[in-house]
Write a protein that holds these residues in place. Structure first.
Motif, PDB file in Angstrom:
ATOM      1  N   HIS A  32       0.823  -1.208   0.000  1.00 39.18           N
ATOM      2  CA  HIS A  32       0.000   0.000   0.000  1.00 39.18           C
ATOM      3  C   HIS A  32       0.859   1.262   0.000  1.00 39.18           C
ATOM      4  O   HIS A  32       0.521   2.269   0.597  1.00 39.18           O
ATOM      5  N   ALA A  33       2.005   1.162  -0.696  1.00 35.42           N
ATOM      6  CA  ALA A  33       2.902   2.310  -0.793  1.00 35.42           C
ATOM      7  C   ALA A  33       2.642   3.132  -2.037  1.00 35.42           C
ATOM      8  O   ALA A  33       3.344   4.089  -2.306  1.00 35.42           O
ATOM      9  N   ALA A  34       1.628   2.767  -2.814  1.00 33.44           N
ATOM     10  CA  ALA A  34       1.395   3.429  -4.094  1.00 33.44           C
ATOM     11  C   ALA A  34       1.001   4.883  -3.900  1.00 33.44           C
ATOM     12  O   ALA A  34       0.325   5.243  -2.945  1.00 33.44           O
ATOM     13  N   VAL A  35       1.438   5.723  -4.839  1.00 29.91           N
ATOM     14  CA  VAL A  35       1.040   7.129  -4.849  1.00 29.91           C
ATOM     15  C   VAL A  35      -0.231   7.263  -5.684  1.00 29.91           C
ATOM     16  O   VAL A  35      -0.821   6.278  -6.114  1.00 29.91           O
ATOM     17  N   GLY A  36      -0.635   8.507  -5.932  1.00 26.97           N
ATOM     18  CA  GLY A  36      -1.819   8.738  -6.753  1.00 26.97           C
ATOM     19  C   GLY A  36      -1.599   8.261  -8.177  1.00 26.97           C
ATOM     20  O   GLY A  36      -0.528   7.758  -8.523  1.00 26.97           O
ATOM     21  N   PRO A  37      -2.604   8.423  -9.033  1.00 30.65           N
ATOM     22  CA  PRO A  37      -2.538   7.892 -10.396  1.00 30.65           C
ATOM     23  C   PRO A  37      -1.303   8.383 -11.149  1.00 30.65           C
ATOM     24  O   PRO A  37      -0.951   9.563 -11.102  1.00 30.65           O
ATOM     25  N   LEU A  38      -0.637   7.464 -11.838  1.00 29.89           N
ATOM     26  CA  LEU A  38       0.515   7.817 -12.655  1.00 29.89           C
ATOM     27  C   LEU A  38       0.050   8.505 -13.939  1.00 29.89           C
ATOM     28  O   LEU A  38      -0.961   8.129 -14.537  1.00 29.89           O
ATOM     29  N   VAL A  39       0.807   9.496 -14.362  1.00 28.19           N
ATOM     30  CA  VAL A  39       0.528  10.186 -15.620  1.00 28.19           C
ATOM     31  C   VAL A  39       1.134   9.366 -16.756  1.00 28.19           C
ATOM     32  O   VAL A  39       2.192   8.738 -16.594  1.00 28.19           O
ATOM     33  N   GLY A  94       8.687  13.114 -14.240  1.00 29.01           N
ATOM     34  CA  GLY A  94       7.718  13.677 -15.169  1.00 29.01           C
ATOM     35  C   GLY A  94       6.614  14.417 -14.444  1.00 29.01           C
ATOM     36  O   GLY A  94       6.863  15.226 -13.549  1.00 29.01           O
ATOM     37  N   GLU A  95       5.380  14.089 -14.800  1.00 29.16           N
ATOM     38  CA  GLU A  95       4.222  14.766 -14.217  1.00 29.16           C
ATOM     39  C   GLU A  95       3.507  13.914 -13.175  1.00 29.16           C
ATOM     40  O   GLU A  95       2.438  14.312 -12.692  1.00 29.16           O
ATOM     41  N   SER A  96       4.075  12.770 -12.821  1.00 29.33           N
ATOM     42  CA  SER A  96       3.438  11.911 -11.821  1.00 29.33           C
ATOM     43  C   SER A  96       3.684  12.448 -10.406  1.00 29.33           C
ATOM     44  O   SER A  96       4.579  13.273 -10.181  1.00 29.33           O
ATOM     45  N   PRO A  97       2.885  11.978  -9.425  1.00 26.31           N
ATOM     46  CA  PRO A  97       3.011  12.494  -8.052  1.00 26.31           C
ATOM     47  C   PRO A  97       4.375  12.234  -7.434  1.00 26.31           C
ATOM     48  O   PRO A  97       5.083  11.287  -7.812  1.00 26.31           O
ATOM     49  N   HIS A  98       4.711  13.071  -6.481  1.00 20.70           N
ATOM     50  CA  HIS A  98       5.947  12.916  -5.720  1.00 20.70           C
ATOM     51  C   HIS A  98       5.636  12.228  -4.388  1.00 20.70           C
ATOM     52  O   HIS A  98       4.554  12.383  -3.829  1.00 20.70           O
ATOM     53  N   ASP A  99       6.608  11.470  -3.898  1.00 18.90           N
ATOM     54  CA  ASP A  99       6.471  10.814  -2.610  1.00 18.90           C
ATOM     55  C   ASP A  99       7.865  10.608  -2.037  1.00 18.90           C
ATOM     56  O   ASP A  99       8.826  10.370  -2.790  1.00 18.90           O
ATOM     57  N   LYS A 100       7.994  10.700  -0.708  1.00 19.00           N
ATOM     58  CA  LYS A 100       9.319  10.592  -0.100  1.00 19.00           C
ATOM     59  C   LYS A 100       9.906   9.191  -0.229  1.00 19.00           C
ATOM     60  O   LYS A 100      11.118   9.008  -0.115  1.00 19.00           O
ATOM     61  N   ARG A 101       9.044   8.205  -0.467  1.00 13.71           N
ATOM     62  CA  ARG A 101       9.551   6.843  -0.656  1.00 13.71           C
ATOM     63  C   ARG A 101       9.826   6.607  -2.140  1.00 13.71           C
ATOM     64  O   ARG A 101       8.967   6.858  -2.983  1.00 13.71           O
ATOM     65  N   HIS A 102      11.018   6.106  -2.438  1.00 17.55           N
ATOM     66  CA  HIS A 102      11.364   5.838  -3.838  1.00 17.55           C
ATOM     67  C   HIS A 102      12.219   4.568  -3.892  1.00 17.55           C
ATOM     68  O   HIS A 102      13.444   4.618  -3.746  1.00 17.55           O
ATOM     69  N   LYS A 218      12.865  25.480 -13.144  1.00 20.44           N
ATOM     70  CA  LYS A 218      13.000  24.529 -12.039  1.00 20.44           C
ATOM     71  C   LYS A 218      13.015  23.110 -12.600  1.00 20.44           C
ATOM     72  O   LYS A 218      12.632  22.869 -13.738  1.00 20.44           O
ATOM     73  N   PHE A 219      13.418  22.163 -11.754  1.00 16.94           N
ATOM     74  CA  PHE A 219      13.372  20.755 -12.143  1.00 16.94           C
ATOM     75  C   PHE A 219      12.052  20.137 -11.683  1.00 16.94           C
ATOM     76  O   PHE A 219      11.612  20.365 -10.553  1.00 16.94           O
ATOM     77  N   ARG A 220      11.451  19.363 -12.574  1.00 13.27           N
ATOM     78  CA  ARG A 220      10.223  18.654 -12.199  1.00 13.27           C
ATOM     79  C   ARG A 220      10.491  17.578 -11.162  1.00 13.27           C
ATOM     80  O   ARG A 220       9.645  17.274 -10.328  1.00 13.27           O
ATOM     81  N   VAL A 221      11.669  16.957 -11.221  1.00 13.57           N
ATOM     82  CA  VAL A 221      11.963  15.848 -10.307  1.00 13.57           C
ATOM     83  C   VAL A 221      12.356  16.394  -8.944  1.00 13.57           C
ATOM     84  O   VAL A 221      13.048  17.420  -8.845  1.00 13.57           O
ATOM     85  N   PRO A 222      11.919  15.738  -7.853  1.00  8.86           N
ATOM     86  CA  PRO A 222      12.302  16.179  -6.503  1.00  8.86           C
ATOM     87  C   PRO A 222      13.733  15.724  -6.195  1.00  8.86           C
ATOM     88  O   PRO A 222      13.978  14.579  -5.828  1.00  8.86           O
ATOM     89  N   LEU A 223      14.670  16.633  -6.343  1.00 11.56           N
ATOM     90  CA  LEU A 223      16.083  16.261  -6.268  1.00 11.56           C
ATOM     91  C   LEU A 223      16.481  15.710  -4.908  1.00 11.56           C
ATOM     92  O   LEU A 223      17.272  14.767  -4.818  1.00 11.56           O
ATOM     93  N   ASP A 224      15.948  16.265  -3.821  1.00 13.79           N
ATOM     94  CA  ASP A 224      16.312  15.779  -2.486  1.00 13.79           C
ATOM     95  C   ASP A 224      15.856  14.334  -2.291  1.00 13.79           C
ATOM     96  O   ASP A 224      16.587  13.501  -1.739  1.00 13.79           O
TER      97      ASP A 224
END
Length: 307
Positions: A32-39, A94-102, A218-224
């Motif tokens: 259940h680690a999924a984020v919102g809908p992928l683009v 890209g345009e998909s949601p960000h989440d601290k877990r990767h 800016k960068f779309r990807v969450p660099l941190d």
């Protein structure tokens, strides 16, 4: 021992290492680690062989990539195979949601949710690099969702990512802090971290965009988040092929100038994926862009329905 044919044409498909049948579990609970809908982008064939819910192809990009990287090859596969091709933006890309877990389990959850949400059946999963390990993870944990996979220049094993990826993140952070307004400014900064390859710099800078109402890019990807996740992306979540295997067809395409899939890993690939085939391509890690026609031919041959 693997037998390789070094031919000018796409190299011969090589049968995998067969092992006594150990059937993968038909279902594994998700974390259940999924984020919102992928683009995604949907590439439709002009002459569909099936409807888009049946036998689709899902294309998963690599680290710092996006759905737009695979636009050309996705259109070609839709045309040649008569199948609908979904090119996804994975989480934090890209345009998909960000989440601290990767990590690969979380990304496999996302793709599994995508398959369920769209009612897809008998899906072929093609993944490059990070996308390849995501495809392998999904196939091993939920084989009922996957008809077959194409793993592009990665293997089901732990491998420390090259120092270059951390350097890329450092360069991208410097660009963001510099409040650049033009891509030429960004490239000049990034050249300090990747001075040899202009295509790699262009690939990384493809993540730049100008937010509405702002002057700077800016960068779309969450660099941190991605910087903290580099160790996770070198790992593979499954360690023991005696516990789980994917008994359906798998194609592994590797670049002969790349170090991601050395010969010594082929037996391990055969244990996790006993029906695997291997294609060698005269290219480096970015083999889809380096040798698109050779890659297209190999995938079409693998996915072409039997006459």
């Amino acid at each position: 021992m693997a037998l390789l044919w070094h031919l000018a044409r796409p190299r011969a498909l090589i049968p995998g290492f067969l092992r006594p049948g150990l059937v993968s579990p038909s279902h594994r609970a998700y974390s259940h680690a999924a984020v919102g809908p992928l683009v995604y982008d949907l590439h439709e064939p002009s002459k569909p062989r099936t409807d888009k819910q049946t036998e689709p192809i899902l294309f998963l990009h690599g680290l710092f990539g996006s759905k737009k990287n695979n636009r050309g090859i996705s259109k070609a596969l839709a045309r040649d195979l008569g199948r609908f091709v979904y090119a996804l933006d994975l989480r934090n890309h890209g345009e998909s949601p960000h989440d601290k877990r990767h990590d690969y389990e979380a990304m496999a959850d996302d793709v599994a949710n995508f398959i369920h949400e769209h009612g897809l059946k008998e899906s072929s999963i093609i993944g490059h690099s990070m996308g390849a390990k995501t495809a392998m993870t999904l196939a091993l944990r939920s084989p009922e969702l996957v008809a077959n996979i194409v793993s592009v220049d990665n293997a089901p094993a732990d491998k420390v990512l090259g120092r270059g990826f951390a350097e890329y993140v450092r360069g991208m952070k410097r660009i963001q802090d510099a409040n650049v307004t033009r891509q030429a400014e960004a490239d000049k900064i990034l050249e300090e971290y990747e001075e040899v390859s202009l295509p790699i710099r262009q690939f990384l800078l493809g993540n730049l965009y100008r937010p509405k109402g702002e002057q700077t890019q800016k960068f779309r990807v969450p660099l941190d988040i991605l910087a903290r996740s580099l160790d996770n992306l070198g790992d593979f979540p499954y360690k023991n092929p005696k516990e789980v295997r994917f008994e359906k067809p798998a194609l592994f395409v590797r670049g002969t100038k790349s170090t991601y899939v050395p010969d010594e890993l082929l037996p391990l690939i055969g244990e996790f994926f006993p029906r695997f085939r291997l294609v060698d391509v005269d290219a480096g890690h970015w083999l889809i862009s380096e040798q698109p026609e050779v890659f297209r031919q190999a995938v079409v041959e693998f996915l072409q329905p039997a006459e």
